[in-house]
Design a protein around this motif. Sequence first.
Motif, PDB file in Angstrom:
ATOM      1  N   LEU A 169      31.867  -9.589  -5.545  1.00 20.40           N
ATOM      2  CA  LEU A 169      30.045  -8.510  -5.622  1.00 20.40           C
ATOM      3  C   LEU A 169      29.027  -9.558  -6.761  1.00 20.40           C
ATOM      4  O   LEU A 169      28.031  -9.340  -6.517  1.00 20.40           O
ATOM      5  N   GLN A 170      29.493 -10.306  -7.593  1.00 18.67           N
ATOM      6  CA  GLN A 170      28.521 -11.224  -7.898  1.00 18.67           C
ATOM      7  C   GLN A 170      27.921 -12.337  -7.481  1.00 18.67           C
ATOM      8  O   GLN A 170      26.948 -12.375  -7.248  1.00 18.67           O
ATOM      9  N   GLU A 171      28.543 -13.061  -5.874  1.00 21.57           N
ATOM     10  CA  GLU A 171      28.415 -14.078  -5.322  1.00 21.57           C
ATOM     11  C   GLU A 171      27.181 -12.390  -4.092  1.00 21.57           C
ATOM     12  O   GLU A 171      26.184 -13.483  -3.754  1.00 21.57           O
ATOM     13  N   LEU A 172      27.339 -11.303  -3.987  1.00 22.40           N
ATOM     14  CA  LEU A 172      26.828 -10.724  -2.848  1.00 22.40           C
ATOM     15  C   LEU A 172      25.413 -10.542  -3.722  1.00 22.40           C
ATOM     16  O   LEU A 172      24.224 -10.715  -3.176  1.00 22.40           O
ATOM     17  N   THR A 173      24.986 -10.111  -4.922  1.00 23.52           N
ATOM     18  CA  THR A 173      24.128  -9.502  -5.163  1.00 23.52           C
ATOM     19  C   THR A 173      23.619 -10.441  -6.310  1.00 23.52           C
ATOM     20  O   THR A 173      22.070 -10.505  -6.242  1.00 23.52           O
ATOM     21  N   THR A 174      23.840 -11.848  -7.135  1.00 25.58           N
ATOM     22  CA  THR A 174      22.852 -13.368  -7.309  1.00 25.58           C
ATOM     23  C   THR A 174      23.279 -14.061  -6.499  1.00 25.58           C
ATOM     24  O   THR A 174      22.127 -14.708  -7.139  1.00 25.58           O
TER      25      THR A 174
END
Length: 143
Positions: A44-49
């Motif tokens: 999720l972090q990789e996708l959003t930030t």
Amino acid sequence: MLKRLHLDNFRCLTNFEIRPAPISVLVGPNGVGKTALFDALLALQELTTAGTTVDQSFHPLSRTRWDARNVQRLELDAQEPGGPFFQYALNICHEPSRRKVFIERERLAADGNVLYEQTAGEVRLFGDEPSPAPRTSFPFDSR
């Protein structure tokens, strides 16, 4: 602070929910999903930030092997002390026949008021003030 994490069809976790205490320890035998929890948060972090694409963050092999469904669901609730209560939901769709991975639905709400929603190739922005209709909307390529 993370209040709730719900994962469905992610690695070994199906319809899994955790509501961690302020200080929590994860223990258990190999293969029960301890690492999968952190891998989901990292994806999720990789996708959003970090600017990775959805198929890089949520590779088709991240789905539960024994589950034939093509949709993965991730829901996250968070709140800072005294701050708004945020709810985030993400549905990832995998179409193996077309080798396509895309965001089927994404939604962010604060204190029950929708701030952002993406579904069916359209983004709707509601703004910080609660409103039943979006302030603006525009087409979106969900890849």
